[in-house]
Motif scaffolding. Structure first.
Motif, short mmCIF file in Angstrom:
data_model
loop_
_atom_site.label_atom_id
_atom_site.label_comp_id
_atom_site.label_asym_id
_atom_site.label_seq_id
_atom_site.Cartn_x
_atom_site.Cartn_y
_atom_site.Cartn_z
N THR A 141 0.83 -1.20 0.00
CA THR A 141 0.00 0.00 0.00
C THR A 141 0.87 1.25 0.00
O THR A 141 0.60 2.21 -0.74
CB THR A 141 -0.94 0.00 1.22
N ASP A 142 1.91 1.27 0.82
CA ASP A 142 2.83 2.41 0.85
C ASP A 142 3.51 2.62 -0.50
O ASP A 142 3.65 3.75 -0.96
CB ASP A 142 3.88 2.23 1.94
N ARG A 143 3.94 1.52 -1.12
CA ARG A 143 4.58 1.62 -2.44
C ARG A 143 3.61 2.20 -3.46
O ARG A 143 3.98 3.05 -4.27
CB ARG A 143 5.08 0.25 -2.90
N PHE A 144 2.35 1.74 -3.43
CA PHE A 144 1.36 2.25 -4.37
C PHE A 144 1.10 3.74 -4.12
O PHE A 144 1.02 4.53 -5.06
CB PHE A 144 0.06 1.46 -4.30
N ALA A 145 0.97 4.12 -2.86
CA ALA A 145 0.73 5.53 -2.53
C ALA A 145 1.89 6.41 -2.99
O ALA A 145 1.67 7.50 -3.55
CB ALA A 145 0.50 5.69 -1.04
N ASN A 146 3.11 5.95 -2.79
CA ASN A 146 4.27 6.72 -3.24
C ASN A 146 4.29 6.85 -4.76
O ASN A 146 4.58 7.92 -5.29
CB ASN A 146 5.57 6.07 -2.75
N ALA A 147 3.97 5.77 -5.46
CA ALA A 147 3.92 5.82 -6.92
C ALA A 147 2.81 6.76 -7.38
O ALA A 147 2.99 7.53 -8.33
CB ALA A 147 3.71 4.42 -7.49
N ALA A 148 1.67 6.71 -6.70
CA ALA A 148 0.52 7.53 -7.10
C ALA A 148 0.82 9.02 -6.95
O ALA A 148 0.27 9.84 -7.69
CB ALA A 148 -0.71 7.14 -6.27
N ASN A 149 1.68 9.39 -6.03
CA ASN A 149 2.02 10.80 -5.85
C ASN A 149 2.62 11.41 -7.11
O ASN A 149 2.51 12.62 -7.32
CB ASN A 149 2.98 10.99 -4.67
N GLY A 150 3.24 10.60 -7.95
CA GLY A 150 3.84 11.11 -9.18
C GLY A 150 2.97 10.90 -10.41
O GLY A 150 3.43 11.11 -11.53
#
Length: 83
Positions: free
Chosen positions: A59-68
């Protein structure tokens, strides 16, 4: 839901105040929207990520990717996940 140090289900709060549960939920949604969060966060509802470290990491990885990503890219990624 916890309010003024008393915790009880939303339906009980609605009965106590003579309103419908939908009114309480609607107000929570408006407050959450104004704060840029979710009603679950306001209510302290724990997610699966709280008990599953692997899920939390994903979930953290997805959220970080989604920020960009643009809104359209996020929508496309989520739609692909449902298929």
């Amino acid at each position: 839901m916890l309010f003024e140090e008393v915790e009880q289900p939303i339906i009980e709060w609605a009965l106590d105040y003579g309103i419908t549960p939908a009114i309480i939920i609607g107000r929570l949604m408006k407050i959450a929207d104004e704060l840029g969060t979710s009603p679950n966060w306001l209510l302290g509802v724990s997610l699966a990520s709280a008990t599953d470290p692997e899920f939390a990491a994903l979930t953290d990885r997805f959220a970080n990717a989604a920020n960009g990503m643009s809104k359209q890219e996020i929508e496309m990624a989520l739609f692909r996940q449902r298929q």
